[in-house]
Design an enzyme around this catalytic site. Structure first.
Site, PDB file in Angstrom:
ATOM      1  N   ASP A   1       0.856  -1.190   0.000  1.00  0.00           N
ATOM      2  CA  ASP A   1       0.000   0.000   0.000  1.00  0.00           C
ATOM      3  C   ASP A   1       0.888   1.235   0.000  1.00  0.00           C
ATOM      4  O   ASP A   1       1.678   1.442   0.924  1.00  0.00           O
ATOM      5  CB  ASP A   1      -0.906  -0.017   1.233  1.00  0.00           C
ATOM      6  CG  ASP A   1      -2.037   0.989   1.146  1.00  0.00           C
ATOM      7  OD1 ASP A   1      -2.074   1.784   0.196  1.00  0.00           O
ATOM      8  OD2 ASP A   1      -2.891   0.983   2.059  1.00  0.00           O
TER       9      ASP A   1
ATOM     10  N   GLU B   1      -2.780   0.068  -4.118  1.00  0.00           N
ATOM     11  CA  GLU B   1      -2.557  -1.102  -3.261  1.00  0.00           C
ATOM     12  C   GLU B   1      -2.849  -2.386  -4.011  1.00  0.00           C
ATOM     13  O   GLU B   1      -3.636  -2.412  -4.957  1.00  0.00           O
ATOM     14  CB  GLU B   1      -3.403  -1.019  -1.983  1.00  0.00           C
ATOM     15  CG  GLU B   1      -4.894  -1.035  -2.212  1.00  0.00           C
ATOM     16  CD  GLU B   1      -5.667  -1.078  -0.902  1.00  0.00           C
ATOM     17  OE1 GLU B   1      -5.222  -1.761   0.036  1.00  0.00           O
ATOM     18  OE2 GLU B   1      -6.733  -0.426  -0.839  1.00  0.00           O
TER      19      GLU B   1
END
Length: 471
Positions: A22, A117
């Site tokens: 992420d 992500e």
């Protein structure tokens, strides 16, 4: 623990080979990367009008309490020194492609969840024996190529990997071995479990469930009665770390579009038609970047009382013709029954196809029933928000900056001063910082647009990173 749960627990991996990556504060981090004068300073990215919402707050802005999904007006009060910028999705997409390509070198099983992500299954690649080393190496490569920080969590399930990456932020790495899962999970607040939002959390708190440990102690029947049977079963399993969901590479994007919340409600046929054109053109820019065409056009209308209506128009064949798609957007908006003031308008394209039928306007007009003409409108669900592509819009020719077409953060260029970004425009005076990712920080400079016109240009990162891709 029931028989099925025991069986699934026995099927869990023995190694932490699922990664969740992420990018930290992605939109704001890209803006700080591309704009040297903003590095280390609070930045808010999102809607800049009176009804705007924060998309991303930099970590420097979060110290003051600003956060994503907060009204921009409130975030500005909390962080008055923050730079407030409109999103530049073309730049973010360029950085995202580099990040995803680097993650894809670890394994063929890459599942992007959003622009910033993704999950990676190391069992499908050469790095299963040492997840930590693989994560360290890919984080270093991403930083070298983009200058951005990506936090990574690793576990034997998607659940643990996702929670671990959240715990690793900012700019960290956390590998949770199977034997350490209980120590890691049980003290966490129940909100740490993906999917547990405010409503579910409030319902669980009524039965004194505040942590994962509290959740694990609950009888499944009590959970089913509290949050519903499906959610209750899921939480019962997740609280025990049982999650067999595979990492599944996603398919092609299913829709592109744009929507706009107006600073003041709009009304009147001419004003609304002009607004539909503007939003449709933004969506068309995004479609051009995606490539191909679309068969279904959806209009989303939110009225002053917050009632939201969506309607769709389906073409006989996928089309990439802007006039056909714009016409369909107007028909869909008309089918929504606009009889009151409008707070928000959205246009999106669905049923995307790499092969689009080109409708040539031989006679200078369109007749009903012609190839590519819209069919009857039908209801549709709400659609996600996207943004225009400055690069695609630029293909129609250079566009000069003016007050109506400006937004804070927009990339511009001057013949002698070079590239920069817009701070704000008042009348025919633009305040600009002439700097790029490769220059020192610059002071704001006021430019007279009558004597020194500025050209709106694509983000430099999008050009440089695409050239690297093609090399």
């Amino acid at each position: 623990m029931d028989h099925d749960l025991l069986a699934d627990a026995a099927r869990q991996r023995s190694r932490p080979t699922i990664l969740h990556a992420d990018a930290d504060s992605f939109f704001a981090a890209v803006e700080q990367r591309d704009k040297p004068s903003l590095r280390g300073k609070p930045v808010l990215v999102g809607g800049t009008g009176g009804r705007g919402v924060v998309s991303t707050a930099s970590y420097e802005a979060r110290v003051s309490g600003a956060r994503s999904a907060m009204p921009m007006s409130r975030a500005r009060r909390l962080a008055p020194a923050a730079a407030v910028l409109s999103p530049r999705f073309e730049a973010y997409s360029a950085y995202s492609r580099v990040i995803m390509r680097e993650l894809g070198t670890l394994s063929e099983l890459l599942e992007p969840l959003s622009i910033d992500e993704a999950f990676v299954d190391l069992d499908a690649g050469p790095h299963a024996d040492d997840p930590a080393a693989a994560a360290v190496a890919v984080r270093a490569r991403i930083r070298e190529r983009t200058g951005l920080a990506v936090s990574i969590g690793a576990g034997r399930s998607k659940l643990v990997a996702k929670i671990a990456s959240d715990a690793a932020k900012p700019d960290g790495l956390l590998v949770v071995a199977p034997e350490d899962e209980d120590e890691f999970l049980l003290p966490l607040p129940v909100r740490a479990i993906p999917g547990v939002g405010p409503a579910t959390s409030a319902a669980l708190e009524r039965i004194d469930v505040r942590t994962v440990a509290d959740l694990r102690r609950q009888d499944p029947d009590v959970l089913a009665e509290t949050v519903g049977e499906s959610a209750g079963v899921s939480l019962y399993r997740l609280s025990r770390g049982v999650d067999l969901r595979p990492v599944a590479p996603s398919g092609e994007r299913k829709s592109v579009g744009a929507e706009r919340t107006f600073a003041a409600d709009i009304f009147g046929d001419a004003t609304i038609r002009a607004a539909v054109d503007t939003v449709a053109d933004e969506a068309l820019g995004r479609l051009e970047t995606h490539g191909g065409g679309a068969r279904t056009v959806v209009a989303k209308v939110r009225f002053a009382d917050f009632t939201t209506v969506t309607r769709s128009v389906t073409l006989t064949h996928p089309s990439g013709d802007p006039a056909t798609l714009r016409e369909a957007a107007h028909q869909a908006a008309h089918a929504a029954g606009i009889t009151d003031s409008v707070r928000l308008l959205g246009v999106s394209f669905h049923n995307l196809s790499p092969h689009a039928q080109l409708t040539l306007d031989w006679d200078g007009d369109r007749t009903p029933g012609a190839a590519g003409a819209p069919a009857a409108a039908t209801p549709s669900d709400d659609v996600p928000r996207f943004s225009p592509s400055p690069r695609a819009a630029g293909r129609a020719g250079p566009r000069l900056l003016d007050e109506a077409g400006s937004r804070p953060g927009l990339d511009v260029e001057h013949p002698t001063l070079g590239r920069g970004w817009v701070v704000h425009v008042r009348g025919r005076e633009a305040t600009v910082r002439f700097e790029t990712v490769d220059t020192p920080p610059a002071r704001s400079r006021v430019v007279d647009l009558d004597t020194d016109p500025l050209t709106i240009v694509p983000p430099l990162a999008a050009i440089v990173l695409e050239e690297d891709e093609g090399a």
